[in-house]
Design an enzyme around this catalytic site. Sequence first.
Site, short mmCIF file in Angstrom:
data_model
loop_
_atom_site.label_atom_id
_atom_site.label_comp_id
_atom_site.label_asym_id
_atom_site.label_seq_id
_atom_site.Cartn_x
_atom_site.Cartn_y
_atom_site.Cartn_z
N THR A 1 -18.21 -20.82 5.71
CA THR A 1 -16.88 -20.20 5.85
C THR A 1 -15.74 -21.02 5.23
O THR A 1 -14.58 -20.70 5.41
CB THR A 1 -16.57 -19.99 7.34
OG1 THR A 1 -16.70 -21.25 8.03
CG2 THR A 1 -17.54 -19.00 7.97
N GLU A 2 -16.07 -22.06 4.48
CA GLU A 2 -15.06 -23.01 4.01
C GLU A 2 -13.93 -22.37 3.20
O GLU A 2 -12.77 -22.74 3.35
CB GLU A 2 -15.73 -24.10 3.17
CG GLU A 2 -16.52 -25.13 3.98
CD GLU A 2 -17.95 -24.72 4.28
OE1 GLU A 2 -18.74 -25.57 4.72
OE2 GLU A 2 -18.28 -23.53 4.08
N VAL A 3 -14.26 -21.39 2.33
CA VAL A 3 -13.22 -20.83 1.46
C VAL A 3 -12.12 -20.11 2.24
O VAL A 3 -11.01 -19.94 1.75
CB VAL A 3 -13.82 -19.86 0.41
CG1 VAL A 3 -14.71 -20.60 -0.56
CG2 VAL A 3 -14.55 -18.69 1.07
N ILE B 1 -10.52 -21.22 4.73
CA ILE B 1 -9.44 -22.12 5.14
C ILE B 1 -9.04 -23.06 3.99
O ILE B 1 -8.50 -24.14 4.21
CB ILE B 1 -9.81 -22.94 6.40
CG1 ILE B 1 -11.08 -23.78 6.17
CG2 ILE B 1 -9.97 -22.04 7.60
CD1 ILE B 1 -11.34 -24.79 7.29
N PHE C 1 -10.92 -24.61 1.80
CA PHE C 1 -11.85 -25.71 1.57
C PHE C 1 -12.94 -25.23 0.62
O PHE C 1 -12.96 -24.08 0.20
CB PHE C 1 -12.42 -26.15 2.92
CG PHE C 1 -12.98 -27.55 2.94
CD1 PHE C 1 -12.50 -28.53 2.09
CD2 PHE C 1 -13.99 -27.88 3.83
CE1 PHE C 1 -13.01 -29.81 2.11
CE2 PHE C 1 -14.51 -29.16 3.87
CZ PHE C 1 -14.02 -30.12 3.01
#
Length: 258
Positions: free
Chosen positions: A134-136, A138, A140
């Site tokens: 799920t990084e993208v 936030i 990241f």
Amino acid sequence: MNNLVLYSVEDRIATITINRPEKRNALNPQLIAELTETFIRASEDDLVKVVILKANSGTFSAGADLEYLQQLQHNTFEENVADSNNLKKLFTTIYYLPKVVIAQVEGHAIAGGCGLATICDIVFATPESNFGYTEVKIGFVPAIVSCFLKQKVNETIAKELLLTGKTFSAEKALQYNLINYVTNSSEIHLTVKEFALNLCRGSSGNSLMITKQLINQTTNPLLEKSLEFAVQINARVRESEDFKKGITSFLNKEKINW
């Protein structure tokens, strides 16, 4: 204070348990360091032939914890490189461990938690488990885990999962070849234990080690070079305005308008 990581050995099987249930087993620098040390301990333990990685409570790992994310906003570039190298060390320790590592995923495995599951040799999950890089969402980048994911799933799936940051079910993870088995929560403990016992009883430890090395080194010969690049990307992204905006909004529980 509870140990963040528990270690036990029975029947030549080491069980490494993430033990931060009050934080949904979220990752922080201390937990990452303790996990690395514990896997090294298992690799050097002559009584151990197979390793099981699991977590206490109903979540495998929710990814980075809030205090950790908050701290990242204030890190220097050098501190972010060092921090990224610590995560790289944990992942490569598991990936290159001379013993088979089985992940027992119960509940959510998100972001860094999903990365942990990704690098294990064999992965069992319950039907209720959810996965996601799920990084993208936030600001990241899933830099380090991307180096491993591309060896498990094809490029089309890797791009879909990493670019959308969507969460997906254990059944989907099975379809993507990200995991090996979906097992009911009432049975997963015994099923994983039996699988590990069969490896211990039916296979040469030296053969398991060399076969794992052979697969890893021939499948991903440029892994170290890719990981060095990923560490630099990780550190650079943390200096971006999008990262600062994403983390601030996430910490304040505000909707992020990209």
